[in-house]
Design a protein around this motif. Structure first.
Motif, short mmCIF file in Angstrom:
data_model
loop_
_atom_site.label_atom_id
_atom_site.label_comp_id
_atom_site.label_asym_id
_atom_site.label_seq_id
_atom_site.Cartn_x
_atom_site.Cartn_y
_atom_site.Cartn_z
N VAL A 25 1.04 -1.40 -0.16
CA VAL A 25 -0.22 -0.64 0.03
C VAL A 25 0.77 1.01 0.32
O VAL A 25 2.19 0.53 0.52
CB VAL A 25 -0.80 -0.33 1.02
CG1 VAL A 25 -1.87 -0.91 1.03
CG2 VAL A 25 -0.21 0.00 2.54
N ARG A 60 -5.69 0.65 -2.37
CA ARG A 60 -3.96 0.06 -2.13
C ARG A 60 -3.58 1.59 -1.80
O ARG A 60 -2.29 1.92 -1.08
CB ARG A 60 -3.24 0.18 -2.91
CG ARG A 60 -3.59 -1.82 -3.47
CD ARG A 60 -2.57 -2.29 -3.81
NE ARG A 60 -2.99 -3.79 -4.67
CZ ARG A 60 -3.01 -4.29 -5.87
NH1 ARG A 60 -1.60 -3.27 -6.39
NH2 ARG A 60 -3.49 -4.65 -5.80
N LEU A 81 -8.18 -4.90 -0.13
CA LEU A 81 -7.25 -5.48 0.68
C LEU A 81 -6.93 -7.14 0.92
O LEU A 81 -5.57 -7.53 0.94
CB LEU A 81 -7.04 -4.38 2.13
CG LEU A 81 -6.87 -3.05 1.41
CD1 LEU A 81 -7.07 -1.75 2.80
CD2 LEU A 81 -4.99 -2.50 0.47
#
Length: 99
Positions: A25, A60, A81
């Motif tokens: 991320v 992300r 995620l």
């Protein structure tokens, strides 16, 4: 900001976003630091205005403190995620997943 400059940084933003590894991320500020004259709020606004059904991994991009942003797509972001193998601690992404 004139239309060309705005278009240019957004194109660069989308290129960076598209290259983001599936197991990582990045924060709004992290993306902004890679773009000249752009701040985290500008990135957040651009992300909020992505077209519905985009293939870019918008999920992300998170806050710098690891918290998931509070927005209409929060449940979908969380599910995506998790599908990417990014394990959450409550509503937070641990630092080990940050670029």
């Amino acid at each position: 900001m004139d239309r060309y400059v705005e278009s240019n940084w957004k194109t660069q933003l989308y290129t960076l976003l598209d290259a983001l590894p599936s197991d990582r991320v990045i924060s709004y500020g992290g993306l902004a630091r890679q773009l000249d004259g752009v701040n985290a709020r500008m990135v957040a606004r651009a992300m909020a205005n992505l077209p519905q059904g985009t293939t870019l991994p918008w999920h992300r991009v998170i806050r710098s403190d690891g918290q998931l942003a509070d927005h209409a797509g929060a449940a979908e972001q969380r599910a995506r995620l998790l599908a990417d193998g990014i394990l959450l601690q409550g509503n937070r992404v641990p630092k080990r997943y940050f670029l």
